[in-house]
Write a protein that holds these residues in place. Structure first.
Motif, PDB file in Angstrom:
ATOM      1  N   ASN A 130       0.833  -1.216   0.000  1.00  0.00           N
ATOM      2  CA  ASN A 130       0.000   0.000   0.000  1.00  0.00           C
ATOM      3  C   ASN A 130       0.861   1.256   0.000  1.00  0.00           C
ATOM      4  O   ASN A 130       0.458   2.305   0.512  1.00  0.00           O
ATOM      5  CB  ASN A 130      -0.911   0.020   1.231  1.00  0.00           C
ATOM      6  N   THR A 131       2.058   1.183  -0.568  1.00  0.00           N
ATOM      7  CA  THR A 131       2.996   2.301  -0.521  1.00  0.00           C
ATOM      8  C   THR A 131       2.599   3.413  -1.493  1.00  0.00           C
ATOM      9  O   THR A 131       1.708   3.256  -2.322  1.00  0.00           O
ATOM     10  CB  THR A 131       4.413   1.809  -0.846  1.00  0.00           C
ATOM     11  N   GLY A 132       3.312   4.536  -1.381  1.00  0.00           N
ATOM     12  CA  GLY A 132       2.972   5.706  -2.181  1.00  0.00           C
ATOM     13  C   GLY A 132       3.018   5.470  -3.675  1.00  0.00           C
ATOM     14  O   GLY A 132       2.220   6.033  -4.435  1.00  0.00           O
ATOM     15  N   SER A 133       3.946   4.618  -4.128  1.00  0.00           N
ATOM     16  CA  SER A 133       4.066   4.370  -5.565  1.00  0.00           C
ATOM     17  C   SER A 133       2.847   3.663  -6.143  1.00  0.00           C
ATOM     18  O   SER A 133       2.626   3.693  -7.352  1.00  0.00           O
ATOM     19  CB  SER A 133       5.319   3.534  -5.854  1.00  0.00           C
ATOM     20  N   MET A 134       2.039   3.048  -5.304  1.00  0.00           N
ATOM     21  CA  MET A 134       0.846   2.355  -5.787  1.00  0.00           C
ATOM     22  C   MET A 134      -0.231   3.323  -6.248  1.00  0.00           C
ATOM     23  O   MET A 134      -1.229   2.914  -6.850  1.00  0.00           O
ATOM     24  CB  MET A 134       0.296   1.438  -4.701  1.00  0.00           C
ATOM     25  N   SER A 135      -0.047   4.613  -5.970  1.00  0.00           N
ATOM     26  CA  SER A 135      -0.999   5.608  -6.482  1.00  0.00           C
ATOM     27  C   SER A 135      -0.764   5.907  -7.959  1.00  0.00           C
ATOM     28  O   SER A 135      -1.640   6.447  -8.640  1.00  0.00           O
ATOM     29  CB  SER A 135      -0.895   6.906  -5.672  1.00  0.00           C
ATOM     30  N   THR A 136       0.421   5.553  -8.487  1.00  0.00           N
ATOM     31  CA  THR A 136       0.756   5.793  -9.894  1.00  0.00           C
ATOM     32  C   THR A 136      -0.099   4.918 -10.797  1.00  0.00           C
ATOM     33  O   THR A 136      -0.285   3.714 -10.537  1.00  0.00           O
ATOM     34  CB  THR A 136       2.241   5.492 -10.145  1.00  0.00           C
ATOM     35  N   ASN A 137      -0.610   5.505 -11.859  1.00  0.00           N
ATOM     36  CA  ASN A 137      -1.391   4.774 -12.872  1.00  0.00           C
ATOM     37  C   ASN A 137      -2.558   4.003 -12.269  1.00  0.00           C
ATOM     38  O   ASN A 137      -2.972   2.965 -12.804  1.00  0.00           O
ATOM     39  CB  ASN A 137      -0.484   3.805 -13.648  1.00  0.00           C
ATOM     40  N   ASN A 138      -3.067   4.495 -11.146  1.00  0.00           N
ATOM     41  CA  ASN A 138      -4.194   3.838 -10.470  1.00  0.00           C
ATOM     42  C   ASN A 138      -3.879   2.386 -10.113  1.00  0.00           C
ATOM     43  O   ASN A 138      -4.758   1.514 -10.131  1.00  0.00           O
ATOM     44  CB  ASN A 138      -5.451   3.893 -11.352  1.00  0.00           C
ATOM     45  N   ASN A 139      -2.618   2.125  -9.771  1.00  0.00           N
ATOM     46  CA  ASN A 139      -2.208   0.752  -9.471  1.00  0.00           C
ATOM     47  C   ASN A 139      -2.898   0.172  -8.247  1.00  0.00           C
ATOM     48  O   ASN A 139      -3.087  -1.049  -8.160  1.00  0.00           O
ATOM     49  CB  ASN A 139      -0.693   0.685  -9.292  1.00  0.00           C
ATOM     50  N   ILE A 140      -3.278   1.037  -7.288  1.00  0.00           N
ATOM     51  CA  ILE A 140      -3.957   0.519  -6.104  1.00  0.00           C
ATOM     52  C   ILE A 140      -5.301  -0.090  -6.487  1.00  0.00           C
ATOM     53  O   ILE A 140      -5.718  -1.112  -5.916  1.00  0.00           O
ATOM     54  CB  ILE A 140      -4.119   1.616  -5.031  1.00  0.00           C
ATOM     55  N   GLN A 141      -5.984   0.491  -7.453  1.00  0.00           N
ATOM     56  CA  GLN A 141      -7.263  -0.087  -7.885  1.00  0.00           C
ATOM     57  C   GLN A 141      -7.044  -1.412  -8.609  1.00  0.00           C
ATOM     58  O   GLN A 141      -7.834  -2.345  -8.458  1.00  0.00           O
ATOM     59  CB  GLN A 141      -8.004   0.892  -8.799  1.00  0.00           C
ATOM     60  N   LYS A 142      -5.955  -1.498  -9.369  1.00  0.00           N
ATOM     61  CA  LYS A 142      -5.635  -2.767 -10.038  1.00  0.00           C
ATOM     62  C   LYS A 142      -5.355  -3.857  -9.004  1.00  0.00           C
ATOM     63  O   LYS A 142      -5.741  -5.011  -9.189  1.00  0.00           O
ATOM     64  CB  LYS A 142      -4.435  -2.576 -10.960  1.00  0.00           C
ATOM     65  N   LEU A 143      -4.682  -3.463  -7.907  1.00  0.00           N
ATOM     66  CA  LEU A 143      -4.430  -4.422  -6.834  1.00  0.00           C
ATOM     67  C   LEU A 143      -5.735  -4.837  -6.162  1.00  0.00           C
ATOM     68  O   LEU A 143      -5.948  -6.019  -5.869  1.00  0.00           O
ATOM     69  CB  LEU A 143      -3.477  -3.820  -5.805  1.00  0.00           C
ATOM     70  N   VAL A 174     -16.410  -9.270   4.776  1.00  0.00           N
ATOM     71  CA  VAL A 174     -15.416  -8.549   5.583  1.00  0.00           C
ATOM     72  C   VAL A 174     -14.119  -8.392   4.790  1.00  0.00           C
ATOM     73  O   VAL A 174     -13.495  -7.321   4.788  1.00  0.00           O
ATOM     74  CB  VAL A 174     -15.167  -9.293   6.907  1.00  0.00           C
ATOM     75  N   LEU A 175     -13.722  -9.424   4.108  1.00  0.00           N
ATOM     76  CA  LEU A 175     -12.479  -9.393   3.328  1.00  0.00           C
ATOM     77  C   LEU A 175     -12.585  -8.409   2.167  1.00  0.00           C
ATOM     78  O   LEU A 175     -11.661  -7.618   1.922  1.00  0.00           O
ATOM     79  CB  LEU A 175     -12.165 -10.793   2.813  1.00  0.00           C
ATOM     80  N   LEU A 176     -13.698  -8.443   1.449  1.00  0.00           N
ATOM     81  CA  LEU A 176     -13.859  -7.545   0.302  1.00  0.00           C
ATOM     82  C   LEU A 176     -13.915  -6.087   0.756  1.00  0.00           C
ATOM     83  O   LEU A 176     -13.372  -5.200   0.085  1.00  0.00           O
ATOM     84  CB  LEU A 176     -15.120  -7.918  -0.477  1.00  0.00           C
ATOM     85  N   ASP A 177     -14.550  -5.826   1.899  1.00  0.00           N
ATOM     86  CA  ASP A 177     -14.587  -4.459   2.431  1.00  0.00           C
ATOM     87  C   ASP A 177     -13.186  -3.993   2.826  1.00  0.00           C
ATOM     88  O   ASP A 177     -12.824  -2.820   2.587  1.00  0.00           O
ATOM     89  CB  ASP A 177     -15.512  -4.386   3.643  1.00  0.00           C
ATOM     90  N   ALA A 178     -12.394  -4.877   3.409  1.00  0.00           N
ATOM     91  CA  ALA A 178     -11.032  -4.516   3.818  1.00  0.00           C
ATOM     92  C   ALA A 178     -10.178  -4.195   2.597  1.00  0.00           C
ATOM     93  O   ALA A 178      -9.356  -3.261   2.626  1.00  0.00           O
ATOM     94  CB  ALA A 178     -10.413  -5.656   4.627  1.00  0.00           C
ATOM     95  N   ILE A 179     -10.343  -4.962   1.538  1.00  0.00           N
ATOM     96  CA  ILE A 179      -9.590  -4.707   0.307  1.00  0.00           C
ATOM     97  C   ILE A 179      -9.999  -3.368  -0.292  1.00  0.00           C
ATOM     98  O   ILE A 179      -9.163  -2.562  -0.706  1.00  0.00           O
ATOM     99  CB  ILE A 179      -9.818  -5.845  -0.699  1.00  0.00           C
ATOM    100  N   ASP A 180     -11.288  -3.112  -0.322  1.00  0.00           N
ATOM    101  CA  ASP A 180     -11.796  -1.873  -0.916  1.00  0.00           C
ATOM    102  C   ASP A 180     -11.336  -0.640  -0.150  1.00  0.00           C
ATOM    103  O   ASP A 180     -11.203   0.447  -0.722  1.00  0.00           O
ATOM    104  CB  ASP A 180     -13.321  -1.930  -0.969  1.00  0.00           C
ATOM    105  N   ALA A 181     -11.066  -0.784   1.149  1.00  0.00           N
ATOM    106  CA  ALA A 181     -10.687   0.365   1.977  1.00  0.00           C
ATOM    107  C   ALA A 181      -9.221   0.747   1.837  1.00  0.00           C
ATOM    108  O   ALA A 181      -8.812   1.808   2.326  1.00  0.00           O
ATOM    109  CB  ALA A 181     -11.001   0.060   3.438  1.00  0.00           C
ATOM    110  N   MET A 182      -8.395  -0.057   1.175  1.00  0.00           N
ATOM    111  CA  MET A 182      -6.956   0.207   1.131  1.00  0.00           C
ATOM    112  C   MET A 182      -6.647   1.522   0.431  1.00  0.00           C
ATOM    113  O   MET A 182      -7.324   1.911  -0.530  1.00  0.00           O
ATOM    114  CB  MET A 182      -6.230  -0.936   0.425  1.00  0.00           C
ATOM    115  N   GLY A 183      -5.601   2.209   0.904  1.00  0.00           N
ATOM    116  CA  GLY A 183      -5.144   3.449   0.293  1.00  0.00           C
ATOM    117  C   GLY A 183      -3.665   3.364  -0.038  1.00  0.00           C
ATOM    118  O   GLY A 183      -3.093   2.280  -0.099  1.00  0.00           O
TER     119      GLY A 183
END
Length: 452
Positions: free
Chosen positions: A145-158, A298-307
């Motif tokens: 969940n590091t800062g570089s994951m904000s590039t190219n919307n990579n956090i959403q891909k994760l 619970v798992l899907l909500d936890a994944i969706d909340a990641m930043g």
């Protein structure tokens, strides 16, 4: 009398020689047979062990009908029964179906002693059946969940890929969803143990013994979007090495951002400025750990909340992945290490090299203010390798995923070596590759139990 004894000796000597000539081969053969038979049992035990390990690895790395099942089976078998071992294996064969993978093989032991009886070799056989079924799986996702994951919307891909992982396992489980338990460990500059650190569950009910000690006047608050000296949002400091690469052993200090000036020689002289969730000053606390659970929502909500935010401390994420899948304190949802009903796995994912940015004076991580720490990126890598070894020693299946194309070759090699086998390492340069990797791992994580 003496003449009589000498005459008897000479008269019976020839008969005794004949007797000895006849019995010595029988004696040698009897003793040798026991030795050779014992060695043949050893060959069979080694053959069975190699066959079990190869069949398990093959079933985990392939799906029903894969064209390369035979090739992978041979590769794993040779790795577990190298040429220097006693016995010569042959006739490795398999039968594959939707329900099971059946594998068999034979081995020849070349005798050493009973050759005098005309027995030059002893042949042994072994077989094993690997049942393909999702039952008894504990898996922990350790997610970058590091800062570089904000590039190219990579956090959403994760998020998309991790959701596919969860949904695939539960879809395949059908009515046996209680036999699938998944945990999630988001990581960056620290990890977030939330209220569990205070002995409470997310609803504030009793969970277990506390393992985080808060300073006086500081309380837990899950919403920490701004700076506060009296709120703690759940992240923790790392133990002093080697405590940060071992089973949990002691209470932890809360993660807190310290403003350290150029004249400060240790952290006691620094000013506590906040107990942060996010900070512009180089610190970051990700979303909370989710202990092993069978609750898909619970798992899907936890994944969706990641930043996203903060630096890459992959070793710290990995040790908490170990602690979540462990049956030991502080998270005790995991089955016992030797419980044959359950298979344990950790899926470790990163999009960057370990980086503590020790040269910066404005960065704060689980190891403290960077101006005052004495560790660097190489230390993080060494500790990551140690945790990988700890997981493998406990029999945990370790999968690793390197996401995006910006990672250096040394990190790729380290993640490949971390995985249980090289086939359990994935390089995913794109979002589609990442989703494919998570889906494939989910398919592989079936209830791989041995039935001879």
């Amino acid at each position: 009398m003496m003449r009589f004894l000498r005459k008897y000796w000479y008269d019976s000597g020839a008969s005794l020689a004949v007797y000895m000539a006849l019995t010595i081969p029988v004696l040698v053969g009897s003793i040798g047979m026991a030795t050779d038979v014992g060695m043949s049992y050893l060959v069979r035990a080694r053959l069975q062990g190699a066959l079990d390990a190869a069949a398990l690895a093959t079933a985990a790395a392939t799906s029903t009908g894969d064209a390369d099942i035979g090739e992978k089976l041979e590769e794993y078998f040779e790795a577990n029964y190298p040429p220097e071992k006693i016995g010569v294996p042959y006739d490795l064969d398999f039968e594959d179906s939707d329900e099971a993978l059946f594998v068999s093989a034979q081995a020849r032991y070349n005798t050493m002693f009973v050759r005098v009886l005309g027995i030059e070799e002893i042949n042994v056989a072994a077989s094993t059946t690997i049942t393909r079924a999702v039952r008894g799986i504990e898996a922990v996702l350790v997610l970058d969940n590091t800062g570089s994951m904000s590039t190219n919307n990579n956090i959403q891909k994760l998020k998309d890929a991790a959701e596919v992982f969860v949904e695939t396992l539960y879809d395949r489980a059908g009515e046996d969803e209680e036999y699938v338990k998944i945990g999630i460990v988001p990581y960056s500059a620290s990890v977030n143990v939330s209220r569990y650190g205070l002995g409470l569950d997310p609803d504030g009910d009793s969970y277990g013994d506390p393992f985080v000690t808060l300073p006086g006047g500081v309380t837990y608050n899950s919403s920490c979007s701004g700076s506060s000296r009296t709120r703690w949002c759940g992240c923790v400091r790392a133990e002093e090495y080697p405590g940060d690469v071992e089973e949990f052993d002691e209470n932890l200090a809360p993660y807190r951002f310290l403003d350290c000036g150029s004249g400060d020689d240790d952290e006691s002289e620094c000013e506590v400025t906040t107990y942060p969730n996010k900070m512009s000053a180089g610190g970051y606390c990700p979303t909370p750990i989710t202990p092993l659970t069978s609750d898909e929502d619970v798992l899907l909500d936890a994944i969706d909340a990641m930043g996203t935010g903060g630096y890459t401390l992959g070793n710290f994420g990995m040790i908490w992945g170990y602690r979540v899948i462990s049956p030991e304190f502080p998270f005790e949802e995991g089955a016992a290490w030797d419980d044959y009903i359950w298979r344990k796995a950790v899926v470790m994912m990163t999009d960057g090299d370990n980086n503590i940015s020790a040269s910066s004076n404005s960065v704060f991580t689980a190891y403290g203010h960077n101006r005052l720490i004495n560790i660097d990126d190489d230390d993080l890598n060494d500790r990551f390798v140690e945790v990988c070894a700890l997981l493998r020693q406990q029999g945990v299946l370790v999968y690793t995923i390197v996401f995006t194309s910006s990672i250096n070759q040394a990190t790729k090699d380290m993640y490949r070596a971390c995985a249980t086998t090289s086939n359990m390492y994935y390089y995913a340069p794109s979002g589609d590759d990442l989703e494919e990797a998570f889906e494939k791992i989910a398919r592989e994580l079936s209830n791989l139990h041995v039935s001879n």
